[in-house]
Scaffold this motif. Structure first.
Motif, mmCIF file in Angstrom:
data_model
loop_
_atom_site.group_PDB
_atom_site.id
_atom_site.type_symbol
_atom_site.label_atom_id
_atom_site.label_comp_id
_atom_site.label_asym_id
_atom_site.label_seq_id
_atom_site.Cartn_x
_atom_site.Cartn_y
_atom_site.Cartn_z
ATOM 1 N N SER A 42 0.916 -1.256 0.139
ATOM 2 C CA SER A 42 0.000 0.266 -0.090
ATOM 3 C C SER A 42 0.707 0.679 -0.034
ATOM 4 O O SER A 42 0.535 2.895 -0.958
ATOM 5 N N GLU A 43 1.646 1.078 1.358
ATOM 6 C CA GLU A 43 3.033 2.389 0.666
ATOM 7 C C GLU A 43 3.455 3.295 -0.523
ATOM 8 O O GLU A 43 3.302 4.019 -0.718
ATOM 9 N N HIS A 44 3.920 1.823 -0.837
ATOM 10 C CA HIS A 44 4.603 2.026 -2.610
ATOM 11 C C HIS A 44 3.136 2.388 -3.290
ATOM 12 O O HIS A 44 3.204 2.843 -4.138
ATOM 13 N N TYR A 440 8.994 -3.837 -5.806
ATOM 14 C CA TYR A 440 9.650 -4.218 -6.999
ATOM 15 C C TYR A 440 8.226 -4.635 -7.659
ATOM 16 O O TYR A 440 7.772 -4.176 -9.267
ATOM 17 N N VAL A 441 7.694 -4.926 -7.069
ATOM 18 C CA VAL A 441 6.128 -5.485 -8.060
ATOM 19 C C VAL A 441 5.191 -4.051 -8.239
ATOM 20 O O VAL A 441 4.826 -4.412 -8.747
ATOM 21 N N VAL A 442 5.324 -3.146 -6.995
ATOM 22 C CA VAL A 442 4.558 -2.368 -7.455
ATOM 23 C C VAL A 442 5.101 -1.478 -8.661
ATOM 24 O O VAL A 442 4.653 -1.106 -9.560
ATOM 25 N N ASP A 443 6.243 -1.446 -8.787
ATOM 26 C CA ASP A 443 7.081 -1.263 -10.030
ATOM 27 C C ASP A 443 6.735 -1.763 -11.641
ATOM 28 O O ASP A 443 6.408 -0.709 -12.539
ATOM 29 N N GLU A 444 6.368 -2.488 -10.905
ATOM 30 C CA GLU A 444 5.947 -3.867 -12.287
ATOM 31 C C GLU A 444 4.199 -3.425 -12.479
ATOM 32 O O GLU A 444 4.282 -3.728 -13.781
#
Length: 466
Positions: A42-44, A440-444
């Motif tokens: 959630s933060e990312h 990393y997941v949020v970047d994806e």
């Protein structure tokens, strides 16, 4: 690990819409799980400006509250086992008691930490909401998340472009079928998982067999022994790092030696447990000390016959000595690092000295008559399985029902995982590790949003038609 800071994150990004006619909410990302992994995600997402909802069927960080025994403390010091945005000694709106950076936070304090962190980042988190199913919207794209309010039973529906499973690794307690229930009942033996252990007072009078010598098993065995119980500990394969060496905690050594960033476990060590503790201020575990304190050590429990006699594998010495090698290898790596970097850290030659093997090791028990040994309780500290029966999307689970992924990115567009052991590295299932994996997941997700938002210019579109 990057140097932590205490700057607050951006404000919340819930950004949901509600289709009154269909009775369905819409958002870009649904995060399932309100523990450390869900809050990190959630933060990312908030920082990236991505609308999302976090769903948690119980309370924030419920496993830290009720899935632990009463005295449990974190296995890493507070300066390390945290998110970058908040220290354990920082003032918070809840007024939680500060924890010294070098101390090991009690599990209730860890749960409060995540409540405070969720409030700090304004996480759009809904508690008491269970996810019943996630299904693809065939022909329309995205996913339909069906939910149920745990208090009322009311159903709900959310449409999302992306789903992040952040339910963690501690989902379904696993008790191996070693002691048949019928045998245990005839012998008056109660079997529980470590997840259901609270304190010595809850157990019936009599001896206790603890199966599993990772952090949970050894800490429970020590606590029971100190409470005056007759304790037998079944010791399987394990790593045995020092708690501290030459003035630095184990987590620091793993960091500077690059061991937290190992991308995969050594072959054959995928499920090896870690014999480490943060109890009593943290200390290096040595099973010789446990034997000297009166804990009976045996090898791995294999099978129990109808008489209630437990067959024990003849591997105790091998397991103890392999743990010793693991300890000494880290000492050697640490000494080499100190020499190479010219660090002025106190020498600790006594740490290298291992005492003689106890009688339990040199003359091992290979059969244990549970009744004759006075054992009335067996505590299985044997880990957990996962349950993704709600994730009804073809291709995201392997044949054993475990997530198929590469660094948390599944083979199916729009489905992701955070918080699993070895998701990207050795530290993935730890508090700080899942924070970095979530980024990393949020970047994806952000990359996929960019592709979805692409529209060709009119000229390009016309060229394509021709």
């Amino acid at each position: 690990m990057t140097t932590p800071d205490t700057s607050p994150a951006a404000g919340p990004v819930s950004g949901t819409a509600f289709d009154t006619a269909a009775g369905t909410e819409k958002t870009e990302v649904v995060v399932i799980g309100g523990g450390q992994s869900g809050i990190a995600t959630s933060e990312h997402l908030t920082t990236a400006g991505i609308p999302h909802i976090v769903l948690e069927r119980d309370r924030i960080a419920e496993k830290w509250r009720t899935g632990r025994w009463d005295s449990l403390c974190a296995n890493g010091p507070a300066w390390h086992d945290r998110f970058p945005g908040l220290t354990f000694d920082a003032p918070t709106a809840s007024g939680a008691a500060p924890v010294d950076p070098d101390e090991f936070a009690h599990h209730d304090r860890v749960a409060q930490y995540f409540e405070d962190y969720a409030a700090l980042i304004g996480a759009p988190l809904r508690t008491g909401v269970e996810v019943i199913s996630v299904t693809p919207r065939t022909g329309e794209g995205g996913y339909l998340v069906t939910t149920r309010q745990t208090a009322t039973g009311d159903l709900g529906r959310i449409i999302a472009d992306h789903v992040v499973a952040a339910t963690g690794p501690f989902q379904t307690p696993v008790i191996p079928p070693v002691i048949p229930a019928t045998v245990a009942e005839r012998r008056g033996i109660t079997q529980i998982h470590s997840a259901d252990y609270d304190n010595p007072e809850q157990l019936a009078d009599g001896g206790v067999l603890v199966v599993g010598a990772g952090s949970s098993g050894l800490q429970i065995a020590v606590e029971l022994n100190r409470a005056g119980r007759d304790v037998t500990l079944a010791v399987g394969e394990h790593d045995r790092p020092p708690r501290r060496y030459r003035g630095r905690d184990n987590v620091w050594w793993l960091g500077v030696l690059g061991k937290w960033d190992m991308a995969a476990p050594p072959v054959g060590a995928e499920h090896v447990t870690i014999a480490v503790t943060g109890a009593d201020g943290g200390y290096t575990v040595d099973f010789r000390d446990l034997a000297a304190d009166g804990i009976h050590l045996v090898g791995r429990a294999e099978a129990c016959d109808d008489r209630g006699v437990l067959r024990i594998r003849e591997d105790l010495a091998d397991n103890i000595h392999a743990g010793d090698r693991n300890l000494l290898e880290l000492f050697a790596d640490a000494d080499a690092y100190i020499a190479a970097n010219g660090l002025d850290l106190p020498e600790e030659p006594e740490a290298w000295v291992l005492g003689p093997d106890p009688a339990d090791v040199t003359d091992p028990t290979l059969e244990l008559d549970l009744a004759a040994a006075g054992i009335t309780t067996v505590i299985w500290a044997t880990g957990y399985g996962v349950d993704y029966s709600w994730l009804q999307v073809d291709g995201v689970l392997d044949t054993a029902g475990r997530p198929a992924h590469q660094r948390g990115v599944s083979p199916v567009n729009g489905v992701y995982f955070v918080g699993l052991p070895w998701l990207s590295r050795r530290g993935s299932s730890f508090i700080w590790g899942c924070w970095h994996d979530a980024k990393y997941v949020v970047d994806e997700i952000q990359i996929q949003r960019g592709y979805a938002a692409y529209r060709p210019t009119p000229a390009t579109a016309q060229e394509t038609i021709r």
